[in-house]
Design an enzyme around this catalytic site. Structure first.
Site, mmCIF file in Angstrom:
data_model
loop_
_atom_site.group_PDB
_atom_site.id
_atom_site.type_symbol
_atom_site.label_atom_id
_atom_site.label_comp_id
_atom_site.label_asym_id
_atom_site.label_seq_id
_atom_site.Cartn_x
_atom_site.Cartn_y
_atom_site.Cartn_z
ATOM 1 N N ASP A 114 87.813 19.216 45.683
ATOM 2 C CA ASP A 114 87.344 20.318 46.519
ATOM 3 C C ASP A 114 88.526 20.988 47.206
ATOM 4 O OD1 ASP A 114 84.826 19.732 45.719
ATOM 5 O OD2 ASP A 114 84.045 19.192 47.698
ATOM 6 N N ARG A 135 79.403 23.039 39.378
ATOM 7 C CA ARG A 135 80.594 23.356 40.189
ATOM 8 C C ARG A 135 81.905 23.182 39.428
ATOM 9 N NH1 ARG A 135 79.191 20.391 46.001
ATOM 10 N NH2 ARG A 135 77.163 21.366 46.320
ATOM 11 N N ASP A 160 85.310 12.950 49.003
ATOM 12 C CA ASP A 160 85.807 13.624 47.816
ATOM 13 C C ASP A 160 86.931 12.785 47.208
ATOM 14 O OD1 ASP A 160 84.163 15.896 48.141
ATOM 15 O OD2 ASP A 160 85.551 16.692 49.636
ATOM 16 N N ASP A 188 80.669 12.381 46.012
ATOM 17 C CA ASP A 188 80.745 13.776 46.439
ATOM 18 C C ASP A 188 81.614 14.521 45.424
ATOM 19 O OD1 ASP A 188 80.200 16.014 47.917
ATOM 20 O OD2 ASP A 188 81.266 15.391 49.706
#
Length: 436
Positions: free
Chosen positions: A259, A312, A216, A255
Site C-alpha cells: 500500500d 486492487r 500491510d 490486509d
C-alpha cells in the site's frame, strides 16, 4: 654507448614499460568486466518511472563498510535498521527470517481466547447495533499490541534492503517505509503477515458485521523516492481460501501487500510477482485526503506479474499512476473482483499490459469505477487480442460508465515491450531470485 645508441636504448625500455603497462591495464579491465555487479549498490536507472524523478532513488548505495549488514534473524534485521540512523546503509537478508517464529501464542495476553471471543460477540447474543466492547475485546487489543510491536520493522531513509541469492525470505513481518526518503527493497520473497487477532465489528457491512485485520506486508506511508523491485509478495502458507468462517464472514487475517498512502510520492514498483492475495495494492487510502494526497501519489508499475489476486492492482485515488507492461493472470477457480480501481481524482494511465483471463471471466470487470475520474487505457491485450478495456467495461457494466483521457502522458518510462510479448518476458523475469 654513443648518443644514438643511448637514445635507442631508452626509447626501447620506454616502449617495453609502456607495453607492460598497457597489458596490465588490459588485464585489469578484463578482470573488472568479469566481476559481477554488486546489486546491493545498484540504484534506480534514470528515466525508470516516477521513482527516478528529481534526485532519483539510490537507497544505501553509498554506504561505508560500517553500515553494510548481513542478517539471518528478525532481531538482527530490526537492529540493523535501527543502527546508524539515516546514514546510508545496506542490509543483506540471508536465508529465511521469521518475524513470528514462536507463533501467535507468544503474543496472547489479558486472557484472550478466540473461542470465548466468538461466544461473547456472536450476533445472536451481542447483536449488530454497537461495536465490540468488553473483557475479551480489551484482551484482543492488548494481544494485538504485542504482535504490532514484534512484527513491524521501520525502514529509515537512505536504505537498501536486498535478499542474498535466490532464496532470501521474510515471513510474517510488516515493512514500514514511513515518513522517510530514498529506500530500495529488492530480491526478497515476503510472506504477508497473518493478523493473529482480527477484530469483529458487528456494525460493519451494513450492520451484518465483518472481520477486519491489520498489517500491510509493505506500506509506503508519507515517503518519497522508493524503488520496490524483483520481490515476490504472497500469502504463502496461509492463503485466504483456507481461512475459517465465523458469523458467516471469512476470518480475515490479511490486509494489503503493497500500500502506498498518505502523501507518498515518486515510487517505482517493477519486476515483482504478486501472488494469491485479496486486497493487493492501495494507492491513496481515503477519499477525504485531498490536502495530503492531492498532487502526490505519483507511482509507476511496470513488468510486474499478478496471479491469484482478487482486487486492487492497483486501486487509485488522486495520483498520476503509470501502469505498463504488467501481466495479469486470472484462473478459473479463483475469486476475482477487479484489477484497476478508478477512485477520486485519480489519473490512471494504463497501456501495453497483458491479461490472461480464464474462460468465463468478465473482461469488463478488469476496471471498476468509484468516482468520475477519466483514465487512459490503450494498447492492452486480453488473451493475445487487442482490447479496448474502457469500451468493453462500459458495454458490460453500463451503470459504471468510464470516460477516456487521463489528461497527462508519462515521460519516465524505460523500454516499453510489445504487449503481446509481455507474458513471456514478465513470467520469466519477475519475482525474487531473478535479478540480472
Amino acid at each position: 654507448m654513443n648518443t644514438q645508441d643511448w637514445h635507442d636504448h631508452v626509447i626501447g625500455k620506454g616502449l617495453a614499460v609502456a607495453g607492460c603497462t598497457a597489458l596490465v591495464l588490459t588485464l585489469t579491465s578484463a578482470v573488472a568486466q568479469a566481476q559481477p555487479r554488486d546489486a546491493a549498490r545498484q540504484t534506480l536507472a534514470a528515466g525508470d518511472g516516477w521513482g527516478s524523478h528529481g534526485t532519483g532513488t539510490t537507497g544505501g548505495a553509498t554506504a561505508d563498510a560500517e553500515h553494510v549488514y548481513t542478517v539471518t534473524t528478525w532481531a538482527e534485521f530490526k537492529q540493523a535498521l535501527a543502527d546508524g540512523g539515516d546514514a546510508p546503509k545496506i542490509i543483506k537478508v540471508k536465508g529465511t527470517i521469521d518475524a513470528v517464529s514462536e507463533g501467535c501464542e507468544a503474543f496472547v495476553t489479558g486472557g484472550y481466547d478466540l473461542q470465548q471471543y466468538l461466544k461473547d460477540y456472536d450476533p445472536a447474543v451481542y447483536g449488530n447495533d454497537k461495536v465490540a466492547m468488553g473483557p475479551q475485546e480489551d484482551a484482543r487489543v492488548a494481544s494485538m499490541a504485542n504482535q504490532d510491536s514484534a512484527i513491524k520493522a521501520y525502514v529509515p531513509s537512505n536504505t537498501t534492503i536486498i535478499g542474498v541469492g535466490e532464496d532470501a525470505a521474510i515471513l510474517g513481518g510488516s515493512l514500514q517505509i514511513k515518513d522517510v526518503s530514498n529506500v530500495i527493497l529488492r530480491n526478497l520473497t515476503i510472506e504477508a503477515p497473518l493478523d493473529c487477532f482480527p477484530k469483529w465489528d458487528p456494525t460493519d457491512d451494513d450492520n451484518t458485521g465483518n472481520w477486519n485485520s491489520e498489517y500491510d506486508t509493505v506500506v509506503v506511508y508519507g515517503s518519497d523516492h522508493v524503488w520496490i523491485d524483483h520481490n515476490t509478495l504472497t500469502d504463502g502458507r496461509y492463503p485466504d481460501s483456507e481461512r475459517p468462517v465465523y458469523f458467516g464472514k471469512v476470518f480475515q487475517q490479511h490486509d494489503g501487500l503493497t500500500d502506498i498512502v498518505r502523501g507518498s510520492n515518486y515510487v517505482t514498483v517493477s519486476w515483482n510477482s504478486y501472488e494469491d492475495h485479496d486486497k493487493n495494492m492501495l494507492i491513496g487510502n481515503g477519499d477525504g485526503l485531498a490536502t495530503t494526497d492531492g498532487g502526490k501519489l505519483k507511482v509507476t508499475l511496470h513488468h510486474n506479474r499478478f496471479d491469484g489476486i482478487l482486487q486492487r492492482s492497483p486501486r487509485v485515488r488522486f495520483g498520476q499512476v503509470d501502469v505498463y507492461n504488467n501481466h495479469y493472470v486470472v484462473s478459473a477457480d479463483q475469486k476475482f473482483d477487479y484489477v484497476w480501481g478508478v477512485g477520486i481524482s485519480s489519473q490512471l494511465y494504463a497501456t501495453d499490459n497483458a491479461f490472461s483471463l480464464a474462460e468465463g471471466v468478465s473482461v469488463g470487470k478488469v476496471l471498476k469505477k468509484w468516482n468520475e475520474s477519466p483514465l487512459t487505457a490503450e494498447n492492452n491485450y486480453v488473451n493475445g487480442r487487442l482490447t479496448d478495456l474502457i469500451a468493453v467495461h462500459n458495454a458490460e457494466i453500463p451503470g459504471e460508465t468510464l470516460q477516456s483521457g487521463a489528461g497527462w502522458t508519462p515521460a519516465l518510462r524505460t523500454k516499453v515491450d510489445p504487449a503481446r510479448a509481455v507474458p513471456a518476458i514478465v513470467d520469466h523475469r519477475a519475482g525474487a531470485g531473478r535479478l540480472r
